[in-house]
Design an enzyme around this catalytic site. Structure first.
Site, PDB file in Angstrom:
ATOM      1  N   ARG A 232     -22.554   3.023  40.385  1.00  0.00           N
ATOM      2  CA  ARG A 232     -21.805   3.552  39.220  1.00  0.00           C
ATOM      3  C   ARG A 232     -20.376   3.075  39.342  1.00  0.00           C
ATOM      4  NH1 ARG A 232     -22.866   8.893  39.160  1.00  0.00           N
ATOM      5  NH2 ARG A 232     -24.790   8.062  38.264  1.00  0.00           N
TER       6      ARG A 232
ATOM      7  N   LYS B 108       1.881  -6.635  -8.729  1.00  0.00           N
ATOM      8  CA  LYS B 108       0.968  -7.054  -7.670  1.00  0.00           C
ATOM      9  C   LYS B 108      -0.390  -6.374  -7.724  1.00  0.00           C
ATOM     10  CE  LYS B 108       1.837  -8.245  -3.591  1.00  0.00           C
ATOM     11  NZ  LYS B 108       2.167  -8.160  -2.169  1.00  0.00           N
TER      12      LYS B 108
ATOM     13  N   ASN C 223      -3.123  -6.307  -4.800  1.00  0.00           N
ATOM     14  CA  ASN C 223      -3.409  -6.786  -3.450  1.00  0.00           C
ATOM     15  C   ASN C 223      -4.891  -6.782  -3.113  1.00  0.00           C
ATOM     16  OD1 ASN C 223      -0.774  -7.355  -2.514  1.00  0.00           O
ATOM     17  ND2 ASN C 223      -0.385  -5.156  -2.264  1.00  0.00           N
TER      18      ASN C 223
ATOM     19  N   SER D  89       1.022  -2.178  -5.314  1.00  0.00           N
ATOM     20  CA  SER D  89       2.109  -2.202  -4.357  1.00  0.00           C
ATOM     21  C   SER D  89       2.940  -0.946  -4.550  1.00  0.00           C
ATOM     22  CB  SER D  89       2.967  -3.439  -4.608  1.00  0.00           C
ATOM     23  OG  SER D  89       4.290  -3.223  -4.165  1.00  0.00           O
TER      24      SER D  89
END
Lengths: 400, 400, 400, 400
Positions: free
Chosen positions: C302, C271, C273, C265
């Site tokens: 087209r 942390k 993650n 973090s």
């Protein structure tokens, strides 16, 4: 709408968007048209009265109309024919005078939407108040904030609820801001058959129905429909966000909250499923799918297909938005918050960031390595509480 | 963004949403944060000055930051590290003080959106005025209205343009109504590291950036992002509707309008393609796809994925919305309207409905069988002209 | 493509779908066309050689071509002009002989897709093998199965991985089944300028490029493009499912798995993650948005817009699908599985269902009320292990 | 499903996906489960017989089940309870033995899908043959090819129909390739209550229902559902493409084709609307919205919401795909082709490209300036005819 709708959408709302409700709304539009034209002197008052007399849904059979609608591509044309037959005599010639099928179907859509929105907003009001109550009650209840589902820093449960509250208020504001307008343009938006009476009839027609009077007929300008779909998508999305949070917080391992009516499993005796939140999320996914149909280009004076697709997409968006908001209201009103679990789940390390700010990252890393001791997380909740107060003030401001 | 973007999105807008623009906006956010914190007394003024000094995009290399961002999942974390290194000394400790990566990225998104919206709105203003001019000039120019692409009743070309005008005005109102707000919540929305200064810093930060101050940090409340996506989708959808109309009216067999810069074919010498309208429609399809990513539930205090998806979806929605509106502005400003072809294309039978209203359906059917003679369609244009006037009045009202 | 793409999409893939790659692919198409026509005797061999000589991307400037492409609505027309100028002389007249811009752009799209698919499939292969290894290694590792995020019954971690494996195999089968076909139809699908050589040239052209030879030119039949988009959406969706599972199992409170390269973090020292999983989910959301643009109706010979939208939608779908699969491969290859936490997290009540089956629901309810004792969950894993074996057998079957 | 569904979706198909059909399919799943378990010796034969006896839809009331399903979040749990009550006695204990609600609902979804797919494929078969007949009949009928809705070069109407044919064949191949598999995994995919019988029961269960036997239970692996949605989206998209072409060719100013059952207007006597094509396009838009819900990540062993959303999304995708294909079949079977108008509409300049190829661009420009004379367009149709033959050969190959 099918299985999920019959489970998750409130019966009153299912009725409000049912084929029968559309039929009634189409007849309301025909009646209002005749009345407006009579008031403007464009058709005889007696004709208007005779027409109004026959604008009762019980006189018509939806499946028959739908069957006939196959040939012409919409349900209004057979209804007009049936209405003319029912009125009979000279007055029959004044049925649907100057109008086109789309005038009737679009106006009906607005009437159906108005009734459905009332119900959706009713659920939203309940959800708003329940979220506010949770925010108030748990203003200072310590909890672990989680980002990317990892514990992050201390917060209060009330701040989480305040986040729900603010999102619900924003969603409500969005829905309240939608303008529902009458549709009347005749065959292709000129209202020519009404000649000089056109503007007056349009105005009276809108007034009869208590719908906004548009600047122009909007046969091929669908901005208001797209905006309605968008606002419903936002509201359902907010319900889904709250539902997702509740499901996560209800996990066996967290147990921080529980739905009051947590659902039983068909086979696992110990389970208590977050059913309301689950239904809210499911409904929101369907709103998103339906709303995605409500934008796009309508060609020239009436679209060959894009318009017809709106009928069921709008119906679905309204219904499932009601399902989502009703479910989440129930969840919020009955939410059981386990303060002990909230506190117990808070890891000591939640204050590592605060340590880093106060004593430096190095010190924080040392503490992490040593496993503490970290400061008490509850000493850092003042700013969270202050934010709760801001949200509650906003809520107070927006009460009627 | 790729092939189509490089062709259809104006260079200025591509630049405004480029990775470089995001980088600059992230640095603007960091600078504003330091300034706000200095003003609030939360960090030393000298630190803020030192930080501001290094918040210049040319000091950083996007690809390097992106490369490093892979490991942490966002570009702000490596930027903060680089910024800290650039600032050095004690002041480095005050970089990004109290903030989280999402604060910087979300605020940058709002800044990028603001600049892009200015450009989109500029194009929309041009389109609005061009549509108004077409409505005014062709207020009474007879034309065949077409529903489900069948000739329906007489109208004026001005009323068609007035329909475009009203839709453009509504789309513009929608975009103007979007509130762009600063983001500042710290790790998980509590702003705890700022303690009692939190509210003041948030307020000053928003003011520094000239963004709205939100009631709460909106890390996981994405209503404003969804609404922005929705408003861009609506605007692009209106451009697509006009483009579709122009393409249809430009058909070889109709030839009622032509784009001034109709494109050459690579092989067919005689062709003049409605290129601007084509690009507008293509861009609108991409806006729709991107906007569909901008709704949905973000879990707890920061979403693991739904948030990260927003960056490119928002970038794409802004860019292609600009592509759509720029293209349609060009189309409208240069639209060549062939009054003779408009008149010549009107089938005699266009007044059959009017005959039915005035003389009865039977008489209309007789005339259809006999091939006429039908009344002159130009005698029924009064109500169309009156509607044009209403649209132009609305336009006047909404001029700055 | 923007911020997220630069972080999550492998550089090699970003290059493979870049504007430069499209330019090269368009030149490959022009070269193959000239060669095929020369082999069929439709143009002189010397002309083909002269053309091939100039079909080198470094001779052209993309931004210039894009700038010129604005006027004609596609990048092939200016490229053809530039190529003709480069070739010069008589041979210039044989550049792009019989072809239309769409032939070149569509064929380029197929070539770009082929190269990108190779890279996506490479990632998928890695993910498949990593999932198989996890299934094998944890065939008997006890774990709590979770439904609606509530603990349900005992399973093995290997069965969860086997579920990922089977889904990955199905996604891979889907992508491998996509047929990429050459496009060559001339102005509107007749190949008339090639007269009697048409079929032979088409066949040789496809062979030159090692693309499938279609039954007909598919200018306005976009089934293969929609199917490609769908297969990419499925593959990214599988990656997102695995990512979601990993994120959930990585929650602080569960800690059953962790990504090897869990991200730091920017402010929270503790942390870690689940960054890879997060990026996989984010990329999958963008694939979904892009793929949604790849279906729909293309008008007549087209489409005016729907075709042009495909370029960037396909580019995005390919790129983000690569981002999703690359991220999830990394996650799976490095996934750390904490067997102790898996075991510790299993609640006693996990066997309540089994008790209900063996001894009746009443007895199960009694045990729940009494808090146990419940049977050991690891005694009920035989069927899970057997399912793991089935999945591994399937994996063995599908190895090259 | 609502207004449009009641108009455009064939009654038989509406019935096949109705709540009643789901109820029957759920009972079919319960019956098959009991039979399979009895055959495997897992439950007594008498119990299976008793259960089968009560697996008749007329014994249960859908609205009641739906009402009760609100509390648990799915309709299978109350059905199981009702079925147990109806069976009574000891056999009641063997109802739903070892299964979970999702087993029953997912298997029911596959059964509903199978029946609906039969109907959709029936319509598609009709459309395929009608397109082939048009291609054959008009193999050499000259027509103007149109790109970006501008006349381009000469083609044959048969080649346009051949393009529809090939797309329809591809869509049919896609739908035929979908594998519908039984679902049986018990509470969370282990089938533990069946112990050593698990594999045999799964196999017998699939055989009873004539569904494929999956490698693993697929509670949270929704690849097959996403692929089904994708294939329906493709099929509806092809119908929409044909519808769009027919609408364009039916324009008042072109008049090259007309739907046999062109719809009357409610007010304009002269109009003949391309109703079938319009309904096909509208239905296709709704399929797209529904199919978009059918992809995405399902968490761990059962999704809380994403699964529940599938029920109605799948129902809608099946129904509207049937509406789209039924409508387009009707359009193709009755299509009136006006060869004279086709020929008359061909502008002289259609051969300008051919002139450019044969005599040089300069000469073509001279002719364009001089207004001709251009070569007869019908002299350049050989390659178009050859392509028609290729498409018809493909069609022959794929006949049963």
């Amino acid at each position: 709408m099918s299985i999920l709708a019959s489970i998750a959408v409130p019966a009153e709302l299912r009725e409000a968007v049912s084929e029968q409700a559309w039929l009634e709304a189409m007849l309301d539009a025909e009646r209002a048209l005749a009345n407006a034209e009579s008031l403007a002197g464009a058709i005889p008052a007696a004709a208007a009265a005779a027409i109004a007399e026959q604008c009762r849904a019980e006189l018509y059979d939806w499946s028959e109309l739908a069957e006939q609608g196959r040939a012409v591509g919409n349900p209004a044309e057979p209804l007009v024919r049936a209405l003319r037959a029912a009125v009979g005599g000279e007055a029959a010639g004044y049925v649907h005078f100057g109008a086109t099928s789309q005038d009737i179907v679009d106006t009906a859509a607005m009437l159906v939407a108005r009734r459905a929105l009332e119900l959706v907003l009713g659920q939203l009001d309940g959800a708003v108040d329940a979220a506010a109550e949770l925010a108030r009650r748990h203003r200072s209840t310590p909890a672990a904030a989680r980002t990317l589902l990892q514990q992050a820093v201390p917060t209060t449960f009330g701040l989480r609820a305040a986040g729900w509250l603010v999102a619900l208020l924003e969603a409500r504001r969005g829905l309240r801001g939608i303008e529902l307008a009458a549709q009347l343009g005749g065959a292709a938006g000129t209202l020519a058959p009404l000649g000089d009476d056109a503007a007056e009839v349009l105005s009276l027609y809108a007034a009869e129905l208590d719908l906004a009077e548009p600047a122009l007929p909007w046969h091929a300008n669908r901005v208001r429909v797209a905006q309605l779909g968008g606002a419903l998508d936002v509201a359902a999305g907010v319900a889904a966000k709250i539902g997702l949070d509740v499901i996560l917080l209800s996990q066996t391992e967290l147990g921080e909250v529980a739905e009051a009516d947590g659902g039983a499993s068909s086979t696992m005796p110990q389970k208590r499923n977050p059913v309301g939140s689950t239904l809210a999320r499911a409904c929101a996914l369907l709103v998103h799918g339906h709303a995605s149909v409500l934008t796009g280009a309508h060609e020239l004076e009436r679209a060959a297909g894009a318009w017809h697709a709106e009928w069921d997409a709008l119906t679905g968006a309204l219904a499932y938005a009601g399902g989502a908001t009703a479910a989440i209201r129930g969840v919020l009103e009955g939410l059981e918050v386990d303060e002990e679990r909230l506190r117990a789940n808070m890891s000591d390390e939640l204050t590592a960031e605060q340590v880093a700010y106060e004593l430096g990252r190095e010190r924080a890393d040392e503490l992490l390595a040593a496993g503490g001791p970290f400061p008490d997380p509850t000493t850092y909740l003042g700013s969270a509480e202050a934010f709760v107060d801001r949200a509650l003030a906003l809520w107070e401001d927006e009460r009627d």
